[in-house]
Design an enzyme around this catalytic site. Structure first.
Site, PDB file in Angstrom:
ATOM      1  CB  VAL A 129       8.191   5.890   9.166  1.00  0.00           C
ATOM      2  CG1 VAL A 129       6.766   5.356   9.111  1.00  0.00           C
ATOM      3  CG2 VAL A 129       8.192   7.409   9.012  1.00  0.00           C
ATOM      4  N   PRO A 130       8.759   3.480  11.881  1.00  0.00           N
ATOM      5  CG  PRO A 130       8.081   3.174  14.092  1.00  0.00           C
ATOM      6  CD  PRO A 130       8.141   4.196  12.990  1.00  0.00           C
ATOM      7  CB  CYS A 131       7.761  -0.321   8.349  1.00  0.00           C
ATOM      8  SG  CYS A 131       9.376  -0.146   7.594  1.00  0.00           S
ATOM      9  CG  HIS A 132      11.976  -1.584  12.763  1.00  0.00           C
ATOM     10  ND1 HIS A 132      12.015  -0.236  12.462  1.00  0.00           N
ATOM     11  CD2 HIS A 132      12.202  -1.686  14.094  1.00  0.00           C
ATOM     12  CE1 HIS A 132      12.271   0.444  13.562  1.00  0.00           C
ATOM     13  NE2 HIS A 132      12.378  -0.415  14.568  1.00  0.00           N
TER      14      HIS A 132
END
Length: 164
Positions: A129-132
């Site tokens: 879950v690409p919060c980056h």
């Protein structure tokens, strides 16, 4: 996210993957992936679980530069709002970024920028879950639970700016 059920008293399994930027701990219930965090050391014994095996396989391909979209069953605990934010994170294309404001707009709630930031910070499933991929409105890198160095590395890798 495929499966968003909340489990109680579920038996949890753990797996680990050494990546170019540190050790990842993958935690799963029988329903799906509960969390993925960078860890300095292994906190639980590794155990067998089909969700962990699939996650480690896909994460390995991702870090080798051979996967740009994950297909995993997720079972993260969170509020309805957090889940909505996390679903928006999953829509950010590989190699691209957006701001907290962009996510708030996508949720039809432009005033929820701070709430989006808080939900982003509570994301328990790093990388997948690409919060980056969320950056400040001015284009700067902002907080990342795994550290800004890792966030910068992930963004460079996704843009093809690293030699793997």
């Amino acid at each position: 996210m495929k499966n968003q059920s909340i489990t109680t008293n579920a038996e949890l399994a753990f797996g680990y993957l050494t990546t170019p930027i540190g050790e990842l701990e993958v935690c799963a219930s029988n329903q799906g992936i509960k969390s993925i965090y960078f860890r300095d050391s292994r906190t639980h014994p590794a155990s067998d679980n089909a969700h962990i095996e699939q996650a480690i396989s896909q994460l390995t391909k991702y870090f080798q530069g051979n996967l740009d979209q994950f297909d995993l069953t997720l079972d993260a605990d969170g509020t309805d709002f957090q889940r909505k934010v996390w679903n928006q994170l999953c829509k950010i294309p590989f190699g691209e970024t957006c701001s907290y404001s962009d996510i708030a707009k996508n949720l039809n709630n432009e005033k929820a920028v701070r709430a989006v930031g808080a939900a982003n910070g509570k994301n328990p499933i790093s990388v997948v879950v690409p919060c980056h991929r969320v950056i400040g409105a001015n284009g700067t890198l902002t907080g990342y639970a795994g550290g800004l160095e890792r966030k910068a590395w992930l963004l460079r890798m996704e843009k093809g700016d690293l030699f793997l």
